[in-house]
Design a protein around this motif. Structure first.
Motif, PDB file in Angstrom:
ATOM      1  N   ARG A   1       6.439  14.333   0.977  1.00  0.00           N
ATOM      2  CA  ARG A   1       7.575  14.920   0.267  1.00  0.00           C
ATOM      3  C   ARG A   1       8.775  15.056   1.185  1.00  0.00           C
ATOM      4  NH1 ARG A   1       6.930  18.040  -4.944  1.00  0.00           N
ATOM      5  NH2 ARG A   1       9.129  17.638  -4.656  1.00  0.00           N
ATOM      6  N   LEU A   2       8.512  15.497   2.417  1.00  0.00           N
ATOM      7  CA  LEU A   2       9.625  15.694   3.346  1.00  0.00           C
ATOM      8  C   LEU A   2      10.265  14.357   3.723  1.00  0.00           C
ATOM      9  CD1 LEU A   2       8.065  18.550   5.489  1.00  0.00           C
ATOM     10  CD2 LEU A   2      10.108  18.726   4.038  1.00  0.00           C
ATOM     11  N   ARG A   3       9.421  13.324   3.887  1.00  0.00           N
ATOM     12  CA  ARG A   3       9.971  11.999   4.185  1.00  0.00           C
ATOM     13  C   ARG A   3      10.924  11.559   3.069  1.00  0.00           C
ATOM     14  NH1 ARG A   3       6.686   8.887   7.991  1.00  0.00           N
ATOM     15  NH2 ARG A   3       7.753   7.057   7.216  1.00  0.00           N
ATOM     16  N   ARG A   4      10.478  11.751   1.854  1.00  0.00           N
ATOM     17  CA  ARG A   4      11.306  11.318   0.718  1.00  0.00           C
ATOM     18  C   ARG A   4      12.643  12.044   0.713  1.00  0.00           C
ATOM     19  NH1 ARG A   4       8.219  12.606  -4.376  1.00  0.00           N
ATOM     20  NH2 ARG A   4      10.316  12.685  -5.265  1.00  0.00           N
TER      21      ARG A   4
ATOM     22  N   MET B   1      14.252   7.426  12.471  1.00  0.00           N
ATOM     23  CA  MET B   1      13.687   8.240  11.389  1.00  0.00           C
ATOM     24  C   MET B   1      12.223   8.580  11.689  1.00  0.00           C
ATOM     25  SD  MET B   1      16.073   8.832   9.122  1.00  0.00           S
ATOM     26  CE  MET B   1      15.258   9.346   7.609  1.00  0.00           C
ATOM     27  N   GLU B   2      11.477   7.576  12.149  1.00  0.00           N
ATOM     28  CA  GLU B   2      10.060   7.822  12.460  1.00  0.00           C
ATOM     29  C   GLU B   2       9.920   8.842  13.585  1.00  0.00           C
ATOM     30  OE1 GLU B   2       7.458   6.887  10.672  1.00  0.00           O
ATOM     31  OE2 GLU B   2       8.989   6.036   9.353  1.00  0.00           O
ATOM     32  N   GLY B   3      10.791   8.732  14.587  1.00  0.00           N
ATOM     33  CA  GLY B   3      10.769   9.687  15.686  1.00  0.00           C
ATOM     34  C   GLY B   3      11.000  11.111  15.181  1.00  0.00           C
ATOM     35  N   TYR B   4      11.926  11.222  14.237  1.00  0.00           N
ATOM     36  CA  TYR B   4      12.198  12.538  13.668  1.00  0.00           C
ATOM     37  C   TYR B   4      10.986  13.065  12.904  1.00  0.00           C
ATOM     38  CZ  TYR B   4      13.930  16.189  10.639  1.00  0.00           C
ATOM     39  OH  TYR B   4      14.073  17.378   9.975  1.00  0.00           O
ATOM     40  N   PHE B   5      10.389  12.214  12.071  1.00  0.00           N
ATOM     41  CA  PHE B   5       9.260  12.672  11.259  1.00  0.00           C
ATOM     42  C   PHE B   5       8.087  13.098  12.140  1.00  0.00           C
ATOM     43  CE2 PHE B   5      11.192   9.852   7.852  1.00  0.00           C
ATOM     44  CZ  PHE B   5      11.723  10.921   7.155  1.00  0.00           C
ATOM     45  N   LYS B   6       7.867  12.378  13.231  1.00  0.00           N
ATOM     46  CA  LYS B   6       6.780  12.742  14.135  1.00  0.00           C
ATOM     47  C   LYS B   6       7.051  14.114  14.768  1.00  0.00           C
ATOM     48  CE  LYS B   6       4.720   9.239  15.821  1.00  0.00           C
ATOM     49  NZ  LYS B   6       4.506   7.974  16.568  1.00  0.00           N
ATOM     50  N   HIS B   7       8.283  14.290  15.217  1.00  0.00           N
ATOM     51  CA  HIS B   7       8.689  15.554  15.826  1.00  0.00           C
ATOM     52  C   HIS B   7       8.557  16.701  14.810  1.00  0.00           C
ATOM     53  CE1 HIS B   7      11.917  17.403  18.776  1.00  0.00           C
ATOM     54  NE2 HIS B   7      10.876  18.195  18.633  1.00  0.00           N
TER      55      HIS B   7
ATOM     56  N   THR C   1       0.850  -1.189   0.000  1.00  0.00           N
ATOM     57  CA  THR C   1       0.000   0.000   0.000  1.00  0.00           C
ATOM     58  C   THR C   1       0.887   1.241   0.000  1.00  0.00           C
ATOM     59  OG1 THR C   1      -0.013   0.204   2.399  1.00  0.00           O
ATOM     60  CG2 THR C   1      -1.709  -1.213   1.421  1.00  0.00           C
ATOM     61  N   ASN C   2       0.292   2.364  -0.322  1.00  0.00           N
ATOM     62  CA  ASN C   2       1.066   3.602  -0.256  1.00  0.00           C
ATOM     63  C   ASN C   2       1.540   3.884   1.163  1.00  0.00           C
ATOM     64  OD1 ASN C   2       1.501   4.872  -2.800  1.00  0.00           O
ATOM     65  ND2 ASN C   2      -0.718   5.017  -2.994  1.00  0.00           N
ATOM     66  N   ASP C   3       0.724   3.547   2.160  1.00  0.00           N
ATOM     67  CA  ASP C   3       1.157   3.717   3.551  1.00  0.00           C
ATOM     68  C   ASP C   3       2.409   2.895   3.833  1.00  0.00           C
ATOM     69  OD1 ASP C   3      -0.656   5.548   4.320  1.00  0.00           O
ATOM     70  OD2 ASP C   3      -1.902   4.186   5.513  1.00  0.00           O
ATOM     71  N   GLU C   4       2.425   1.678   3.335  1.00  0.00           N
ATOM     72  CA  GLU C   4       3.603   0.837   3.566  1.00  0.00           C
ATOM     73  C   GLU C   4       4.821   1.389   2.828  1.00  0.00           C
ATOM     74  OE1 GLU C   4       0.970  -3.203   4.332  1.00  0.00           O
ATOM     75  OE2 GLU C   4       1.710  -2.739   2.329  1.00  0.00           O
ATOM     76  N   LEU C   5       4.589   1.894   1.636  1.00  0.00           N
ATOM     77  CA  LEU C   5       5.718   2.455   0.875  1.00  0.00           C
ATOM     78  C   LEU C   5       6.320   3.676   1.569  1.00  0.00           C
ATOM     79  CD1 LEU C   5       4.563   2.004  -2.813  1.00  0.00           C
ATOM     80  CD2 LEU C   5       6.672   1.133  -1.816  1.00  0.00           C
ATOM     81  N   GLN C   6       5.498   4.359   2.383  1.00  0.00           N
ATOM     82  CA  GLN C   6       6.018   5.507   3.142  1.00  0.00           C
ATOM     83  C   GLN C   6       7.206   5.120   4.013  1.00  0.00           C
ATOM     84  OE1 GLN C   6       5.062   8.656   2.896  1.00  0.00           O
ATOM     85  NE2 GLN C   6       3.444   8.138   1.441  1.00  0.00           N
ATOM     86  N   HIS C   7       7.257   3.869   4.417  1.00  0.00           N
ATOM     87  CA  HIS C   7       8.349   3.427   5.289  1.00  0.00           C
ATOM     88  C   HIS C   7       9.611   3.071   4.523  1.00  0.00           C
ATOM     89  CE1 HIS C   7       5.955   3.331   8.955  1.00  0.00           C
ATOM     90  NE2 HIS C   7       4.961   2.845   8.225  1.00  0.00           N
ATOM     91  N   CYS C   8       9.513   3.100   3.213  1.00  0.00           N
ATOM     92  CA  CYS C   8      10.639   2.641   2.394  1.00  0.00           C
ATOM     93  C   CYS C   8      11.502   3.817   1.950  1.00  0.00           C
ATOM     94  CB  CYS C   8      10.116   1.895   1.169  1.00  0.00           C
ATOM     95  SG  CYS C   8       9.183   0.422   1.625  1.00  0.00           S
ATOM     96  N   HIS C   9      12.802   3.602   1.950  1.00  0.00           N
ATOM     97  CA  HIS C   9      13.718   4.614   1.445  1.00  0.00           C
ATOM     98  C   HIS C   9      13.856   4.533  -0.057  1.00  0.00           C
ATOM     99  CE1 HIS C   9      14.975   3.505   5.559  1.00  0.00           C
ATOM    100  NE2 HIS C   9      15.046   4.806   5.706  1.00  0.00           N
ATOM    101  N   TYR C  10      13.703   3.339  -0.579  1.00  0.00           N
ATOM    102  CA  TYR C  10      13.848   3.102  -2.008  1.00  0.00           C
ATOM    103  C   TYR C  10      12.782   2.112  -2.457  1.00  0.00           C
ATOM    104  CZ  TYR C  10      18.562   4.901  -1.315  1.00  0.00           C
ATOM    105  OH  TYR C  10      19.629   5.679  -0.995  1.00  0.00           O
ATOM    106  N   THR C  11      12.538   2.101  -3.743  1.00  0.00           N
ATOM    107  CA  THR C  11      11.852   0.940  -4.295  1.00  0.00           C
ATOM    108  C   THR C  11      12.812   0.239  -5.246  1.00  0.00           C
ATOM    109  OG1 THR C  11      10.916   2.171  -6.162  1.00  0.00           O
ATOM    110  CG2 THR C  11       9.561   1.996  -4.180  1.00  0.00           C
ATOM    111  N   VAL C  12      12.606  -1.060  -5.373  1.00  0.00           N
ATOM    112  CA  VAL C  12      13.369  -1.815  -6.358  1.00  0.00           C
ATOM    113  C   VAL C  12      12.377  -2.335  -7.393  1.00  0.00           C
ATOM    114  CG1 VAL C  12      13.290  -3.951  -4.979  1.00  0.00           C
ATOM    115  CG2 VAL C  12      15.007  -3.697  -6.764  1.00  0.00           C
ATOM    116  N   THR C  13      12.724  -2.178  -8.640  1.00  0.00           N
ATOM    117  CA  THR C  13      11.863  -2.652  -9.723  1.00  0.00           C
ATOM    118  C   THR C  13      12.656  -3.627 -10.576  1.00  0.00           C
ATOM    119  OG1 THR C  13      10.678  -0.557  -9.743  1.00  0.00           O
ATOM    120  CG2 THR C  13      10.448  -1.945 -11.684  1.00  0.00           C
ATOM    121  N   ILE C  14      12.094  -4.794 -10.746  1.00  0.00           N
ATOM    122  CA  ILE C  14      12.733  -5.811 -11.586  1.00  0.00           C
ATOM    123  C   ILE C  14      12.363  -5.517 -13.026  1.00  0.00           C
ATOM    124  CG2 ILE C  14      12.769  -8.272 -12.127  1.00  0.00           C
ATOM    125  CD1 ILE C  14      12.167  -8.788  -9.143  1.00  0.00           C
ATOM    126  N   PRO C  15      13.351  -5.333 -13.879  1.00  0.00           N
ATOM    127  CA  PRO C  15      13.012  -5.051 -15.273  1.00  0.00           C
ATOM    128  C   PRO C  15      12.167  -6.185 -15.842  1.00  0.00           C
ATOM    129  CG  PRO C  15      15.403  -5.414 -15.013  1.00  0.00           C
ATOM    130  CD  PRO C  15      14.802  -5.427 -13.654  1.00  0.00           C
TER     131      PRO C  15
END
Lengths: 240, 240
Positions: free
Chosen positions: B210-213, B182-188, B122-136
Motif C-alpha cells: 500500500r505504501l509503495r502505491r 525509489m527502491e532505496g527509499y522503500f527499503k529504508h 507476477t505480483n512481485d513484478e507489478l510491485q515495481h510498476c508505478h502504473y499499469t496500462v490496459t488495452i481496451p
C-alpha cells in the motif's frame, strides 16, 4: 458502433499464421466477420494455433474468389496501403476511420480491406475502395505486418465503442481523504518532525510546503491517511 | 515525445517469433530500445525472420537477469496486465500512457513492461510498476498476443508524436527519482517501520504494498526522496 457490421477482408494472404493472428486480433477487439479473398495458404493447424482461441472467427470465415465478391454488401469500402499511389484516394487515419464506421454501421456495412503481405493491394483493387486508411508509422520503416495492421485498426474501432459508453467512468478507488483529514495529517507530521529534530520549529514553512505538495499530489485515500498517521503515532511512542 | 527515452521490456518471453514481431512493431513506430528479461528462447533465425528488417532493434537488444536490472534507470515504469488484481494499480489506457510518456521523456526514461505469453507479470513484478496500462478489449477474449499489445501501445506513442501540441510541453523543474532511488527509499522505510514496531517483520507485504502505491503515485523528485530519507534517518536517531 455496431461491430457486427464491420468486416475484415484479407486479400491473397500467403501465411496461415497471419490469418490466425488476424482472427485473434479481431476477436480481442470484438470483431467477428472475416472474409478471405483467394487465400494462398491453407487455413489449418498453424492458423488455429496463432488464433489462440479465436476459433469461431476462423470457423465462420467466408472465402471468396475476388474482391468484388467480398464487398458487394458493403456501403463503405476502405483499403489499406502503405505504398504511395499516383492517384491519391481520400485518406483516413485509423481514428477517423473509427468515427466514420461508427456512423455507417448504424444502418449499413463497412469492409476494411488488407492486401498481400509483400505487395499490398493492386490499383485495380483500390478502385473498389471509397477511402484508404493509413496507419501513422516511421517513414523509414513503414510496412506493418498485416495482422498487426488489423490489430491497430480493430483497436481503434473497439476503443470508439468504449468512448460511447464512457458516461459511466469507472474509478473503483477508495474514498479520498478530505481537506480536514489532510490538515490533520500535516499538523501531526509537523509535530513529529519537530520532536525528532528534523524540522526547525522557528522556520517550518519551506519544508512543510514541500511535503504538503508531495502528499497532496498523491491524493491519498482516507485509509492511506490513517496508515500514515499510524506511522507517526508509532514514531512518537518509539522514544518511550 | 522523445521516443529514444522509451524502452520496451519483455519478461521471460518463450516464442522467438514474438520477440521478432515486437521488434518490427517497435521499429514501425519509431522505437528502438528493447530489453529482454531472462528470455526463455533463443533470439535467432525465427526472431529475425518475423522482425522482417527490424534487425537493428534485435541487434541492439539488452538482455538482463531480472526486472529491477531492466528498469533501474527509468523514472516511470508501466506494467501491462489483463488480469484483475485485488489491489488496483493506477491504471492508464494506451492513449493516456502516451500523454504521460510525452511529458516524462522530455527529461527522463519510461519503461513499459510486457509479461509472459501465458502468465503475464507476477505480483512481485507489478510491485515495481508505478502504473499499469490496459488495452481496451473484448471482456470475453481479452488476452492480446504480446507483440500485438506492443504494437498497440507503440502505435499510441507514435501517434502522439504526430500530434503537434505545442502548448502541451510539460516542463517539470525537478528531475524525478529513478527506480533505484525509489527502491532505496522503500527499503529504508521498511527498516524504520519494523524498528518502530509499526510493521510486523514476519508479514510486511500488504502494508508495504500500500505504501509503495501511495508514494509511486506521487512521482517524487530526487530532492523529495532525499527529504523523505532525511526524515527516516532523523527517526532512527531519535531513540538515542
Amino acid at each position: 458502433m455496431k461491430l457486427e457490421n464491420v468486416k475484415i477482408v484479407m486479400v491473397e494472404t500467403t501465411h496461415p499464421g497471419n490469418i490466425g493472428a488476424a482472427a485473434r486480433a479481431m476477436k480481442n477487439m470484438g470483431l467477428s466477420q472475416l472474409v478471405l479473398v483467394n487465400p494462398k495458404c491453407p487455413v489449418g493447424e498453424r492458423a488455429y494455433a496463432r488464433g489462440s482461441g479465436a476459433n469461431n472467427v476462423l470457423d465462420d470465415r467466408v472465402t471468396v474468389e475476388s474482391l468484388p465478391d467480398a464487398i458487394k454488401d458493403s456501403q463503405i469500402v476502405v483499403g489499406t496501403s502503405a505504398r504511395l499511389r499516383s492517384l491519391a484516394w481520400p485518406e483516413l487515419d485509423p481514428q477517423s476511420l473509427a468515427e466514420k464506421a461508427d456512423a455507417v454501421t448504424q444502418a449499413g456495412k463497412v469492409a476494411i480491406v488488407f492486401g498481400r503481405e509483400h505487395a499490398g493491394l493492386t490499383n485495380d483493387e483500390l478502385q473498389h475502395c471509397h477511402y484508404t486508411v493509413t496507419i501513422p508509422s516511421n517513414p523509414e520503416f513503414s510496412s506493418l505486418n498485416v495482422a498487426s495492421a488489423i490489430q491497430v485498426v480493430s483497436y481503434e474501432l473497439y476503443k470508439r465503442t468504449q468512448q460511447e459508453e464512457a458516461g459511466d467512468a469507472v474509478v473503483d478507488a477508495e474514498p479520498l481523504a478530505d481537506s480536514a483529514e489532510m490538515e490533520g495529517y500535516f499538523k501531526h507530521l509537523e509535530q513529529v518532525l519537530v520532536s525528532t529534530g528534523f524540522l526547525d520549529p522557528d522556520n517550518p514553512r519551506q519544508l512543510m510546503k514541500r511535503l504538503r505538495r508531495l502528499y497532496q499530489r498523491a491524493e491519498p485515500s482516507k485509509n492511506e491517511i490513517n496508515i500514515l498517521r499510524g506511522i507517526l503515532t508509532a514514531v512518537q511512542k518509539f522514544r518511550k
